[in-house]
Scaffold this motif. Structure first.
Motif, PDB file in Angstrom:
ATOM      1  N   SER A  56       0.819  -1.221   0.000  1.00 27.11           N
ATOM      2  CA  SER A  56       0.000   0.000   0.000  1.00 27.11           C
ATOM      3  C   SER A  56       0.845   1.260   0.000  1.00 27.11           C
ATOM      4  O   SER A  56       0.307   2.363  -0.086  1.00 27.11           O
ATOM      5  CB  SER A  56      -0.929   0.066   1.202  1.00 27.11           C
ATOM      6  OG  SER A  56      -0.919  -1.092   1.926  1.00 27.11           O
ATOM      7  N   GLY A  70     -12.697   3.310  -0.514  1.00 28.88           N
ATOM      8  CA  GLY A  70     -11.624   3.008  -1.462  1.00 28.88           C
ATOM      9  C   GLY A  70     -10.320   3.699  -1.134  1.00 28.88           C
ATOM     10  O   GLY A  70      -9.892   3.721   0.015  1.00 28.88           O
ATOM     11  N   GLY A  71      -9.709   4.277  -2.157  1.00 30.12           N
ATOM     12  CA  GLY A  71      -8.337   4.807  -2.122  1.00 30.12           C
ATOM     13  C   GLY A  71      -8.015   5.758  -0.993  1.00 30.12           C
ATOM     14  O   GLY A  71      -8.485   5.602   0.122  1.00 30.12           O
ATOM     15  N   ASP A 256     -14.075  -3.726   4.691  1.00 32.17           N
ATOM     16  CA  ASP A 256     -13.561  -3.433   3.365  1.00 32.17           C
ATOM     17  C   ASP A 256     -12.079  -3.828   3.243  1.00 32.17           C
ATOM     18  O   ASP A 256     -11.239  -3.295   3.966  1.00 32.17           O
ATOM     19  CB  ASP A 256     -13.731  -1.918   3.143  1.00 32.17           C
ATOM     20  CG  ASP A 256     -13.229  -1.481   1.778  1.00 32.17           C
ATOM     21  OD1 ASP A 256     -12.726  -2.329   1.029  1.00 32.17           O
ATOM     22  OD2 ASP A 256     -13.359  -0.272   1.484  1.00 32.17           O
ATOM     23  N   THR A 258      -9.839  -3.074   1.059  1.00 28.61           N
ATOM     24  CA  THR A 258      -8.898  -1.989   0.740  1.00 28.61           C
ATOM     25  C   THR A 258      -8.531  -1.219   2.008  1.00 28.61           C
ATOM     26  O   THR A 258      -7.417  -0.715   2.139  1.00 28.61           O
ATOM     27  CB  THR A 258      -9.503  -1.000  -0.283  1.00 28.61           C
ATOM     28  OG1 THR A 258     -10.734  -0.504   0.231  1.00 28.61           O
ATOM     29  CG2 THR A 258      -9.749  -1.676  -1.618  1.00 28.61           C
ATOM     30  N   LYS A 259      -9.464  -1.148   2.967  1.00 27.32           N
ATOM     31  CA  LYS A 259      -9.147  -0.496   4.244  1.00 27.32           C
ATOM     32  C   LYS A 259      -8.139  -1.332   5.028  1.00 27.32           C
ATOM     33  O   LYS A 259      -7.258  -0.796   5.704  1.00 27.32           O
ATOM     34  CB  LYS A 259     -10.429  -0.296   5.069  1.00 27.32           C
ATOM     35  CG  LYS A 259     -11.335   0.781   4.531  1.00 27.32           C
ATOM     36  CD  LYS A 259     -10.674   2.135   4.640  1.00 27.32           C
ATOM     37  CE  LYS A 259     -11.349   3.172   3.761  1.00 27.32           C
ATOM     38  NZ  LYS A 259     -10.446   4.145   3.180  1.00 27.32           N
ATOM     39  N   GLN A 262      -4.811  -0.602   3.699  1.00 27.51           N
ATOM     40  CA  GLN A 262      -4.303   0.682   4.194  1.00 27.51           C
ATOM     41  C   GLN A 262      -3.916   0.599   5.662  1.00 27.51           C
ATOM     42  O   GLN A 262      -2.944   1.241   6.087  1.00 27.51           O
ATOM     43  CB  GLN A 262      -5.359   1.760   3.996  1.00 27.51           C
ATOM     44  CG  GLN A 262      -5.584   2.042   2.532  1.00 27.51           C
ATOM     45  CD  GLN A 262      -6.379   3.300   2.324  1.00 27.51           C
ATOM     46  OE1 GLN A 262      -7.157   3.697   3.195  1.00 27.51           O
ATOM     47  NE2 GLN A 262      -6.200   3.920   1.183  1.00 27.51           N
TER      48      GLN A 262
END
Lengths: 296, 328
Positions: A56, A70-71, A256, A258-259, A262
């Motif tokens: 990441s 998301g991002g 999530d 993607t979390k 991160q």
């Protein structure tokens, strides 16, 4: 240790040597395994964080702010953590050093013990309880969370660590060095400030650094004081300030993936910071001990 | 004292007018400032205790000690009992110390008696670095790495290995989960081992070498020497170390709330979710109002009390050990 010879286990006549050696060997091997296990767990946690976090990490991760979906990155959390921990350090380090000077230079034996006892107990207070204290003391009266409240809570966590480590270094300063200062005609405060503290300074820096490393990863004190923040850079201590530990905590509980990625990235940055600070602190402390040891 | 007052009176004579004024106030000033700081730290502890008890006062007066034994936590009907949460706290911390104590003693023995001299400091440093890993990262690792491994491999293996034993087997029941008491025990073990082992190690180094050499000279093996000399001599210190570990485990909110599952309950099966007192505070304090806040603060009072008791007793024991060591 003064058992009669007949009952002493070492002198028991019925043990056979081979069995005793086998038991000894088994215990030694267990101790080896335990130590390896501890080191392996450290390696496992750090490699997990490194392997999962590295993907990441890119420029965006540092420059973009946290985002709901998301991002996004953790730029604002890095800035915020630096501010919160920085302000906490500015509060805790001077106070801790003053307490340490009191307990090591001025206090009688009994009051020094009492103060250090209080500090030990303060050090043992669960950080979530400290968080409730500051929540009631600052957040409720102000009607909102603030980075300042987070800093105060962290400062309470840091204070006993700093005071204790500084006390220990200050007591290592050889009496002869102090007496030399006094004999030159310097008064006591002057001796303390210009002789004792400079001698102990690198050890005191070690203590402060270790406290910073601890504070940087503390989550509970921030969870109640500065955890509801917008996804943008917030530098005013009067407002809730985004920070790394709470971000990791929130992301770890998010469904999530993607979390999660991160969270690993943020964890990697945090763990690198903490390890770096601890290693720097350790080299400082090795140097102090050598120097103070030599001065003895 | 005479040296210092002599030096103080010499000061102005040696260094001119300005330092004379400074010296008159400097000594007193530094003393008063440091005294104020020291009193400040006492005030912080006192204020913290007062504030938390004050927040909890309405809950303490309405639930009394029955709070500890009733088990429903129902903010809607404003009924609060801590039994399930204290059960979660007790099982997770005692379980952790049950694993951490033998491990820590073994690590400390390794570092003081067995390891080749050159490897002692690096390994001790690594174990201490383990203590430096922030709890939120251990919790993250607990949910995302340890949890799935628990559910798919570790817990089924433990169930098939230990599940058949009467009574004890019910701890390792046949339902597996990512979160639960057992992951919390493992995470707390990881957090407490560095604390307990580094203190135990310090205590082992205070054992008089002559006593150890005596045991070896009598023909004892290294283990027999440890069993008859090192361990008995260190017992109070080990107890203190375990208490400090317990204090830490009982108060840990973040990592535990991440892995324990957040569902209060009393059940033998360690693989099911539960909730600890500290975890409940972390999970609910911000959203709580009125009586719920007071009840959570009551939990905090209990945690504070436990941590003060554990720390106070541990420090007294450590002090006793240190004094004995300095006498011999």
């Amino acid at each position: 240790m003064s058992q009669p010879a007949g009952t002493h286990p070492l002198l028991a006549t019925n043990g056979n040597l081979r069995r005793r050696h086998a038991v000894n060997r088994a215990v030694e091997i267990s101790a080896w395994i335990a130590a390896l296990l501890a080191v392996a767990v450290l390696a496992l946690v750090i490699t997990s964080v490194a392997v999962k976090g590295i993907s990441s990490i890119n420029i965006d991760f540092f420059t973009k702010n946290t985002a709901n979906f998301g991002g996004g990155g953790i730029g604002n959390a890095i800035v915020g953590s630096a501010i919160i921990v920085g302000v906490a350090t500015l509060m805790a380090v001077p106070l801790g050093i003053l307490v340490a000077i009191y307990t090591s230079e001025f206090a009688g034996q009994r009051s020094a013990f009492a103060i250090r006892y209080v500090l030990d107990i303060l050090n043992g207070v669960p950080t979530i309880v400290t968080a409730i204290f500051i929540f009631g003391l600052i957040v409720v009266p102000q009607g909102k969370q603030s980075g300042f409240a987070g800093s105060v809570a962290l400062a309470i966590v840091m204070l006993p660590l700093i005071a204790r480590s500084c006390h220990e270094v200050l007591t290592l300063v050889p009496g002869a060095v102090k007496e030399a200062g006094l004999a030159l005609g310097a008064s006591r405060w002057r001796t303390t400030l210009s002789v004792v503290i400079p001698t102990a300074i690198s050890g005191m820096i070690t203590g402060a650094l270790l406290a910073v490393a601890r504070a940087a990863g503390e989550t509970a004190p921030l969870l109640l004081t500065t955890s509801i923040f917008p996804d943008l850079v917030q530098t005013s201590p009067g407002q809730a300030i985004p920070n790394i530990p709470v971000t990791i905590f929130k992301y770890s509980e998010s469904p999530d993936p993607t979390k999660h990625a991160q969270a690993w990235g943020a964890a990697l940055i945090l763990i690198l910071f903490v390890l770096l600070i601890s290693i720097i602190a350790r080299t400082f402390s090795a140097r102090t001990r050598r120097r103070l040891g030599a001065a003895r | 004292m005479t040296t210092e007052s002599a030096a103080a009176s010499l000061g102005p004579a040696l260094s001119g007018r300005r330092r004379g004024i400074l010296d008159r106030f400097g000594d007193r000033g530094l003393y008063l400032i440091t005294l104020a700081a020291a009193i400040g730290s006492v005030v912080i502890l006192g204020g913290l205790t007062y504030k938390v008890i004050d927040e909890a006062s309405s809950a303490i007066s309405s639930y009394g000690l029955g709070f500890l034994t009733t088990s429903n936590w129902d903010p809607v009907h404003e009924q609060f009992g801590a039994a399930q949460l204290l059960y979660g706290t007790a099982v997770s911390s005692f379980g952790a110390l049950l694993l951490a104590t033998p491990l820590s003693i073994a690590i400390a023995l390794f570092l003081t008696e067995l390891a080749p001299r050159g490897t002692r400091t690096p390994i001790a440093t690594l174990v201490e670095l383990l203590a430096g890993i922030p709890s939120v990262i251990l919790g993250l690792w607990g949910i995302l790495v340890l949890g799935p491994a628990m559910q798919s491999t570790i817990e089924p293996a433990l169930h098939s290995a230990l599940g058949w034993i009467p009574v004890i087997g019910s701890l390792f029941g046949g339902e597996y989960g990512i979160v639960g008491l057992f992951p919390a025990i493992v995470i707390l073990t990881i957090m407490t081992v560095p604390i307990v082992s580094s203190l135990t190690r310090e205590i082992f180094t205070t054992v008089p070498p002559t006593a150890k050499e005596g045991a070896l000279a009598l023909g004892g093996t290294r283990w027999e020497m440890i069993k008859t000399v090192v361990l008995p001599y260190s017992r109070p210190g080990i107890v203190a170390a375990v208490m400090l570990g317990l204090g830490r485990a009982v108060g840990e909110a973040i990592a535990v709330s991440q892995v324990i599952g957040g569902a209060p309950g009393i059940h033998a099966n360690l693989f099911l979710p539960a909730q600890s007192a500290a975890g409940q505070i972390a999970a609910q304090y911000l959203g709580a109002t009125g009586p719920a806040t007071a009840a959570l603060a009551y939990l905090a009072v209990i945690l504070l009390l436990l941590s003060v008791v554990f720390n106070a007793m541990a420090r007294i024991l450590v002090r006793a050990v240190q004094q004995r060591a300095s006498q011999t």
